[in-house]
Design a protein around this motif. Structure first.
Motif, PDB file in Angstrom:
ATOM      1  N   GLU A   1      -4.530   4.584  -6.730  1.00  0.00           N
ATOM      2  CA  GLU A   1      -5.423   5.043  -5.658  1.00  0.00           C
ATOM      3  C   GLU A   1      -5.802   6.503  -5.860  1.00  0.00           C
TER       4      GLU A   1
ATOM      5  N   ASP B   1       0.330   5.311  -4.496  1.00  0.00           N
ATOM      6  CA  ASP B   1      -0.287   6.271  -3.588  1.00  0.00           C
ATOM      7  C   ASP B   1      -0.935   7.418  -4.359  1.00  0.00           C
TER       8      ASP B   1
ATOM      9  N   ASP C   1       0.832  -1.213   0.000  1.00  0.00           N
ATOM     10  CA  ASP C   1       0.000   0.000   0.000  1.00  0.00           C
ATOM     11  C   ASP C   1       0.866   1.263   0.000  1.00  0.00           C
ATOM     12  N   ASP C   2       0.319   2.348  -0.498  1.00  0.00           N
ATOM     13  CA  ASP C   2       0.975   3.670  -0.442  1.00  0.00           C
ATOM     14  C   ASP C   2       2.380   3.635  -1.032  1.00  0.00           C
TER      15      ASP C   2
HETATM   16 MG    MG Z   1      -3.088   3.673   0.215  1.00  0.00          MG
END
Ligand code: MG
Ligand code: C2E
Ligand code: MG
Ligand code: MG
Length: 289
Positions: free
Chosen positions: A234, A199, A176-177
């Protein structure tokens, strides 16, 4: 005058720190009761395939409705939960709830659950995950755990062992990110991720002239492809951003352009009305969730 000003600023700063500390300890106290009082909910944001525009799954996001303060952002309370150790209980509840909710959905979809570095460091995590899956009656591959680069800042051996154990359970792993941490890329040599999530700070402004974000997105995407990983962009909010991330080869998209996070029933209704996602145009103006 300069000296006074300096002292004054210091004074205000100290007061701010004090107020912040008070607010956090109040929040901590409230958070302890939040689970038992039923103030926590999971919300589900659709993940959409760029190839088919179909909803392939959801990201489960914690929501806290405080009886007095109203909605409190996870940006705020997750940090408090991590500092106080409450994240273990909170994280387990999130996992169980997300698995149970995806089991109720009208198609065999995937649910992604955020896992704090503190949960990741807990040797019991694979057991907790196994139980949540079994209790809900879903397949392990329907569950995706989202982990941030920060897990690579500590203990190599423990991290490797945890990845092996979770892969053994059969769940999917997502990074993630991506690109916002301080980690090196060395971990990509061995960490068994199924997906990288770009991200939203790279998506935001990517369509503006002179922005380097498009080049960065393209590079992350080709890196992910070379490593055999899926890639989600995202925070896609506009049609231009959607076009751009699609052009650069992102396999999945998450963002307000399609949907914000919905409560479980609304997510199910959304699926019953058809799996095809419809981009909403430049500004989707709906109540924040
Ligand atoms: Mg994220
Ligand atoms: P995240 O995992 O990176 O989740 C994505 C965040 O981006 C979510 O914020 C989501 O609502 C928001 N988002 C999605 N699309 C858009 C968009 O188009 N525009 C904008 N501006 N934002 C968008 P949210 O729900 O406030 O969560 C913030 C962070 O809190 C999450 O970031 C995650 O790090 C953490 N978090 C949320 N739920 C949990 C949880 O159950 N466990 C843990 N450990 N962390 C969680
Ligand atoms: Mg996430
Ligand atoms: Mg985040």
């Amino acid at each position: 005058a300069a000296k006074d000003g300096g002292r004054g600023r210091y004074h205000f700063y100290a007061e701010d720190l004090h107020a912040e500390a008070e607010a956090r300890s109040q929040l901590e106290e409230d958070l302890r009761d939040a689970i038992t009082r039923g103030e926590l909910q999971m919300a589900y944001q659709p993940v959409v395939s760029t190839a088919t525009e179909k909803i392939t799954g959801f990201e489960a996001l914690l929501r806290w409705h405080h009886p007095v303060k109203g909605w409190i952002s996870p940006q705020r309370f997750i940090g408090v939960a991590e500092d106080t150790g409450l994240i273990a209980q909170l994280g387990e509840w999130a996992l169980r709830t997300a698995c149970a909710d995806v089991a109720r959905m009208p198609a065999k979809l995937r649910v992604a659950v955020n896992v704090s570095p503190l949960q990741f460091a807990n040797p019991e995590l694979p057991t907790i995950v196994t139980q949540a899956i079994a209790q809900a009656g879903i397949e392990p591959s329907q569950l995706e755990l989202e982990i941030t680069e920060s897990v690579f800042l500590s203990d190599d051996e423990g991290t490797d062992a945890m990845f092996k154990a979770l892969k053994g359970v059969g769940v999917r792993l997502a990074l993630d990110d991506f690109g916002t941490g301080y980690s090196s890329l060395g971990y990509l040599k061995t960490a068994p991720f199924d997906k990288i999530k770009i991200d939203q700070s790279f998506v935001r402004g990517a369509t503006q002239e002179g922005s380097r974000n498009g080049a960065i997105i393209a590079s992350i995407t080709s890196l992910a492809h070379a490593l055999g990983m899926e890639i989600t962009a995202e925070g896609v909010e506009t049609l231009d951003e959607l076009e751009l991330v699609r052009l650069h080869g992102c396999s999945h998209v998450q963002g307000y352009i399609y949907e914000r996070a919905l409560d479980a029933d609304a997510a199910i209704t959304r699926l019953q009305s058809g799996l095809v996602a419809v981009a909403r145009g430049p500004k989707a103006s709906r109540a924040p969730r």
